[in-house]
Scaffold this active site. Structure first.
Site, PDB file in Angstrom:
ATOM      1  N   ASP A 135       0.920  -1.292  -0.026  1.00 61.54           N
ATOM      2  CA  ASP A 135      -0.175   0.442  -0.336  1.00 61.54           C
ATOM      3  C   ASP A 135       0.987   0.970  -0.105  1.00 61.54           C
ATOM      4  O   ASP A 135       2.173   1.188   0.461  1.00 61.54           O
ATOM      5  CB  ASP A 135      -0.961   0.177   1.267  1.00 61.54           C
ATOM      6  CG  ASP A 135      -2.691  -1.483   1.279  1.00 61.54           C
ATOM      7  OD1 ASP A 135      -1.668  -1.276  -0.332  1.00 61.54           O
ATOM      8  OD2 ASP A 135      -2.320  -0.606   1.919  1.00 61.54           O
ATOM      9  N   GLN A 164      -0.059   7.154  -6.269  1.00 64.15           N
ATOM     10  CA  GLN A 164      -1.842   7.849  -6.078  1.00 64.15           C
ATOM     11  C   GLN A 164      -0.936   9.227  -6.847  1.00 64.15           C
ATOM     12  O   GLN A 164      -0.168  10.307  -7.023  1.00 64.15           O
ATOM     13  CB  GLN A 164      -1.706   8.332  -4.938  1.00 64.15           C
ATOM     14  CG  GLN A 164      -1.454   7.337  -3.349  1.00 64.15           C
ATOM     15  CD  GLN A 164      -0.150   7.781  -2.023  1.00 64.15           C
ATOM     16  OE1 GLN A 164       0.528   7.871  -3.373  1.00 64.15           O
ATOM     17  NE2 GLN A 164      -0.912   7.750  -0.804  1.00 64.15           N
ATOM     18  N   ARG A 185      -0.986  -0.442  -8.927  1.00 65.13           N
ATOM     19  CA  ARG A 185      -2.519  -0.174  -8.352  1.00 65.13           C
ATOM     20  C   ARG A 185      -2.207   1.109  -8.894  1.00 65.13           C
ATOM     21  O   ARG A 185      -0.990   2.306  -8.055  1.00 65.13           O
ATOM     22  CB  ARG A 185      -3.479  -0.913  -6.968  1.00 65.13           C
ATOM     23  CG  ARG A 185      -4.609   0.196  -6.622  1.00 65.13           C
ATOM     24  CD  ARG A 185      -4.796   0.026  -5.222  1.00 65.13           C
ATOM     25  NE  ARG A 185      -3.914  -2.006  -4.759  1.00 65.13           N
ATOM     26  CZ  ARG A 185      -3.837  -2.206  -2.604  1.00 65.13           C
ATOM     27  NH1 ARG A 185      -3.868  -1.096  -2.314  1.00 65.13           N
ATOM     28  NH2 ARG A 185      -4.255  -2.926  -3.155  1.00 65.13           N
ATOM     29  N   LYS A 188      -6.812   7.460  -6.191  1.00 68.35           N
ATOM     30  CA  LYS A 188      -6.467   8.800  -6.242  1.00 68.35           C
ATOM     31  C   LYS A 188      -5.803   9.292  -5.235  1.00 68.35           C
ATOM     32  O   LYS A 188      -5.007  10.396  -4.986  1.00 68.35           O
ATOM     33  CB  LYS A 188      -8.148   9.557  -6.542  1.00 68.35           C
ATOM     34  CG  LYS A 188      -8.980   9.471  -7.341  1.00 68.35           C
ATOM     35  CD  LYS A 188     -10.301   9.750  -7.417  1.00 68.35           C
ATOM     36  CE  LYS A 188     -11.162   9.812  -8.403  1.00 68.35           C
ATOM     37  NZ  LYS A 188     -12.559   9.839  -8.672  1.00 68.35           N
ATOM     38  N   ARG A 290     -12.446   6.307   5.158  1.00 64.29           N
ATOM     39  CA  ARG A 290     -13.774   6.702   4.391  1.00 64.29           C
ATOM     40  C   ARG A 290     -14.575   7.343   4.624  1.00 64.29           C
ATOM     41  O   ARG A 290     -15.482   8.135   3.977  1.00 64.29           O
ATOM     42  CB  ARG A 290     -14.624   5.368   4.539  1.00 64.29           C
ATOM     43  CG  ARG A 290     -13.039   3.779   3.991  1.00 64.29           C
ATOM     44  CD  ARG A 290     -12.457   4.088   2.645  1.00 64.29           C
ATOM     45  NE  ARG A 290     -11.447   4.688   2.141  1.00 64.29           N
ATOM     46  CZ  ARG A 290      -9.871   4.193   2.453  1.00 64.29           C
ATOM     47  NH1 ARG A 290     -10.123   3.349   3.365  1.00 64.29           N
ATOM     48  NH2 ARG A 290      -9.681   5.024   1.683  1.00 64.29           N
TER      49      ARG A 290
HETATM   50  C1  LIG Z   1      -8.402  -1.248  -3.772  1.00 60.93           C
HETATM   51  C2  LIG Z   1      -8.176  -0.350  -3.659  1.00 60.93           C
HETATM   52  C3  LIG Z   1      -6.798  -0.044  -3.180  1.00 60.93           C
HETATM   53  C4  LIG Z   1      -6.368   1.362  -2.394  1.00 60.93           C
HETATM   54  N1  LIG Z   1      -5.372   1.745  -1.860  1.00 60.93           N
HETATM   55  C5  LIG Z   1      -5.150   3.015  -1.468  1.00 60.93           C
HETATM   56  C6  LIG Z   1      -3.761   3.261  -1.139  1.00 60.93           C
HETATM   57  O1  LIG Z   1      -3.007   2.145  -0.907  1.00 60.93           O
HETATM   58  N2  LIG Z   1      -3.447   4.037  -0.564  1.00 60.93           N
HETATM   59  C7  LIG Z   1      -3.793   5.282  -0.529  1.00 60.93           C
HETATM   60  O2  LIG Z   1      -3.533   6.447  -0.491  1.00 60.93           O
HETATM   61  N3  LIG Z   1      -5.313   5.006  -0.917  1.00 60.93           N
HETATM   62  C8  LIG Z   1      -5.944   3.728  -0.998  1.00 60.93           C
HETATM   63  N4  LIG Z   1      -6.593   3.723  -1.616  1.00 60.93           N
HETATM   64  C9  LIG Z   1      -8.139   5.113  -1.585  1.00 60.93           C
HETATM   65  C10 LIG Z   1      -8.551   5.721  -2.446  1.00 60.93           C
HETATM   66  O3  LIG Z   1      -7.264   6.502  -3.266  1.00 60.93           O
HETATM   67  C11 LIG Z   1      -9.161   6.885  -2.434  1.00 60.93           C
HETATM   68  O4  LIG Z   1      -9.306   7.634  -1.358  1.00 60.93           O
HETATM   69  C12 LIG Z   1     -10.350   5.912  -2.636  1.00 60.93           C
HETATM   70  O5  LIG Z   1     -10.999   5.290  -3.448  1.00 60.93           O
HETATM   71  C13 LIG Z   1     -11.825   7.001  -2.934  1.00 60.93           C
HETATM   72  O6  LIG Z   1     -11.398   7.721  -4.496  1.00 60.93           O
HETATM   73  P1  LIG Z   1     -12.635   6.864  -5.539  1.00 60.93           P
HETATM   74  O7  LIG Z   1     -11.705   7.074  -6.634  1.00 60.93           O
HETATM   75  O8  LIG Z   1     -13.232   5.784  -4.883  1.00 60.93           O
HETATM   76  O9  LIG Z   1     -13.137   8.042  -6.127  1.00 60.93           O
HETATM   77  P2  LIG Z   1     -13.998   9.445  -5.289  1.00 60.93           P
HETATM   78  O10 LIG Z   1     -14.114  10.935  -6.183  1.00 60.93           O
HETATM   79  O11 LIG Z   1     -13.986   9.601  -3.774  1.00 60.93           O
HETATM   80  O12 LIG Z   1     -15.685   8.349  -5.291  1.00 60.93           O
HETATM   81  C14 LIG Z   1     -16.367   8.568  -6.577  1.00 60.93           C
HETATM   82  C15 LIG Z   1     -17.960   7.707  -6.668  1.00 60.93           C
HETATM   83  O13 LIG Z   1     -17.170   6.771  -5.683  1.00 60.93           O
HETATM   84  C16 LIG Z   1     -17.824   6.592  -4.428  1.00 60.93           C
HETATM   85  N5  LIG Z   1     -17.388   6.350  -3.146  1.00 60.93           N
HETATM   86  C17 LIG Z   1     -16.216   6.957  -3.141  1.00 60.93           C
HETATM   87  N6  LIG Z   1     -16.587   6.488  -1.989  1.00 60.93           N
HETATM   88  C18 LIG Z   1     -17.375   6.311  -1.427  1.00 60.93           C
HETATM   89  C19 LIG Z   1     -17.986   6.038   0.155  1.00 60.93           C
HETATM   90  N7  LIG Z   1     -17.051   5.894   1.287  1.00 60.93           N
HETATM   91  N8  LIG Z   1     -18.951   5.548   0.157  1.00 60.93           N
HETATM   92  C20 LIG Z   1     -19.659   5.405  -0.495  1.00 60.93           C
HETATM   93  N9  LIG Z   1     -19.261   5.256  -1.870  1.00 60.93           N
HETATM   94  C21 LIG Z   1     -18.421   5.869  -1.949  1.00 60.93           C
HETATM   95  C22 LIG Z   1     -19.383   7.559  -4.303  1.00 60.93           C
HETATM   96  O14 LIG Z   1     -20.656   7.240  -5.505  1.00 60.93           O
HETATM   97  C23 LIG Z   1     -18.731   8.719  -4.629  1.00 60.93           C
HETATM   98  O15 LIG Z   1     -18.835   9.692  -5.852  1.00 60.93           O
HETATM   99  C24 LIG Z   1      -7.363   2.442  -1.950  1.00 60.93           C
HETATM  100  C25 LIG Z   1      -8.450   2.831  -2.588  1.00 60.93           C
HETATM  101  C26 LIG Z   1      -9.311   1.037  -3.607  1.00 60.93           C
HETATM  102  C27 LIG Z   1     -10.463   1.140  -4.066  1.00 60.93           C
END
Ligand SMILES: Cc1cc2nc3c(=O)[nH]c(=O)nc-3n(C[C@H](O)[C@H](O)[C@H](O)COP(=O)(O)OP(=O)(O)OC[C@H]3O[C@@H](n4cnc5c(N)ncnc54)[C@H](O)[C@@H]3O)c2cc1C
Length: 309
Positions: A135, A164, A185, A188, A290
């Site tokens: 991660d 990221q 991976r 965002k 989250r």
């Molecule tokens: C498999 C995986 C591994 C990850 N590993 C890392 C890591 O190692 N380091 C790191 O910094 N980040 C990590 N992340 C988190 C990532 O960086 C984002 O913070 C997170 O995924 C939210 O961004 P998004 O791309 O989903 O878009 P966003 O713009 O946040 O959300 C887009 C849409 O997704 C839905 N959504 C988003 N969040 C939620 C929620 N909490 N509850 C319900 N619906 C929601 C909504 O419909 C929203 O409009 C990981 C995410 C995933 C999916």
């Protein structure tokens, strides 16, 4: 808009104490974390694998400052890998590891401790027939995490990286990591980062995500597209066909409990869909990130705090 204040509030020890005394059964926690034990993680994995999804598991814990705690985290991963193998689940399930949970933040020789611990987990994962993804945490650790990844990949080239899109540097990092066999991976980014290193505007982060997608999908590696954003999923799918990528030469990833119907839809359309399952007692930091992404959940969260009394 609420994201930064929530991440700041999450650092308060009083808030942490209040939230951490909630039983894990409180609805908001269990919707993101299936449980605190290896058994709960294995059960959740079996359910998802049974539905045709793949899984990556994260034993929760970060900012470990003593060697005993880092060792306990390694032991938890070894226990998990053994349990996954015993249940015949390692074809569908790998593990995600935060270097700060295995010692990176320990003063003086943290990098060395984290590397050795990560090596132990990679060896156990390989013996169990699966892989590890490192991660990515806040930007102060990016260079050190990528250096550890390079070391690990000498012996375990299957080890996955995370980049990221909110960081200015990431497009260049994608170029450097888009080589054959390299699992990357793209997410965002989940931490509160300063303007000097990260895009602050959602649109700028999305644009960067798309630029990075192009680099990874046009490259030789194995992109792991981690997002719940319907627009990013759509753009990734059309870029994959533009670059002649067959299904299975990349995968989608989403977090446990977020958009579960979309997870199943993508899997049934033939895409590889991997769900990230966090488990363990240290769910506080994860839950706060989250909530910061989804302030609509705050009212639900406030209700679970009140009903505890
Ligand atoms: C498999 C995986 C591994 C990850 N590993 C890392 C890591 O190692 N380091 C790191 O910094 N980040 C990590 N992340 C988190 C990532 O960086 C984002 O913070 C997170 O995924 C939210 O961004 P998004 O791309 O989903 O878009 P966003 O713009 O946040 O959300 C887009 C849409 O997704 C839905 N959504 C988003 N969040 C939620 C929620 N909490 N509850 C319900 N619906 C929601 C909504 O419909 C929203 O409009 C990981 C995410 C995933 C999916």
């Amino acid at each position: 808009m609420l994201r930064q204040p929530i991440l700041l509030l999450a650092r308060s020890e009083q808030i942490k104490k209040l939230v951490s005394t909630m039983p894990v059964s409180a609805g908001i926690v269990t919707s993101y974390v299936p449980g605190e034990t290896t058994d709960s993680a294995v059960d959740a994995t079996a359910g998802l694998v049974g539905d045709g999804l793949k899984v990556t598991l994260d034993f929760l814990g970060e900012d470990t400052l003593d060697v005993e705690q880092a060792d306990a985290t390694v032991a938890a991963y070894l226990d998990l890998l053994q349990a996954l193998a015993a249940h015949g689940l390692t074809r569908g399930a790998e593990v995600s590891v935060k270097l700060s949970a295995v010692g990176q933040a320990i003063p003086d020789n943290g990098d060395k401790i984290a590397l050795e611990n990560a090596r132990t987990i990679c060896r156990a994962a390989r013996n169990a027939g699966t892989t590890v993804t490192l991660d990515m945490e806040d930007h102060t650790t990016t260079d050190r995490t990528l250096a550890t990844l390079r070391e690990l990949r000498k012996d375990f080239p299957e080890t996955g990286a995370v980049l990221q899109a909110y960081l200015h540097r990431t497009e260049a990092d994608c170029r450097a990591l888009a080589y054959e066999g390299s699992r990357v991976r793209l997410c965002k980014g989940a931490y509160k980062e300063p303007e000097s290193v990260a895009f602050q505007d959602r649109l700028d982060v999305d644009r960067s995500y798309v630029r990075c997608l192009k680099v990874l999908l046009a490259g030789q590696g194995y992109p792991m597209i981690a997002t719940h954003d319907p627009r990013m999923v759509e753009i990734a799918s059309s870029l994959a066909s533009r670059y002649g990528r067959a299904q299975g030469s990349y995968e989608f990833q989403m977090l446990y409990g977020i958009r579960p119907e979309e997870q199943k839809r993508l899997a049934s359309s033939g895409e590889t869909m991997r769900v990230y399952i966090p488990y363990g007692q240290e769910w506080y930091g994860y839950l706060m990130r989250r909530l910061a992404e989804r302030p609509q959940n705050l009212s639900f969260f406030a209700k679970s705090l009140i009903s505890k009394k």
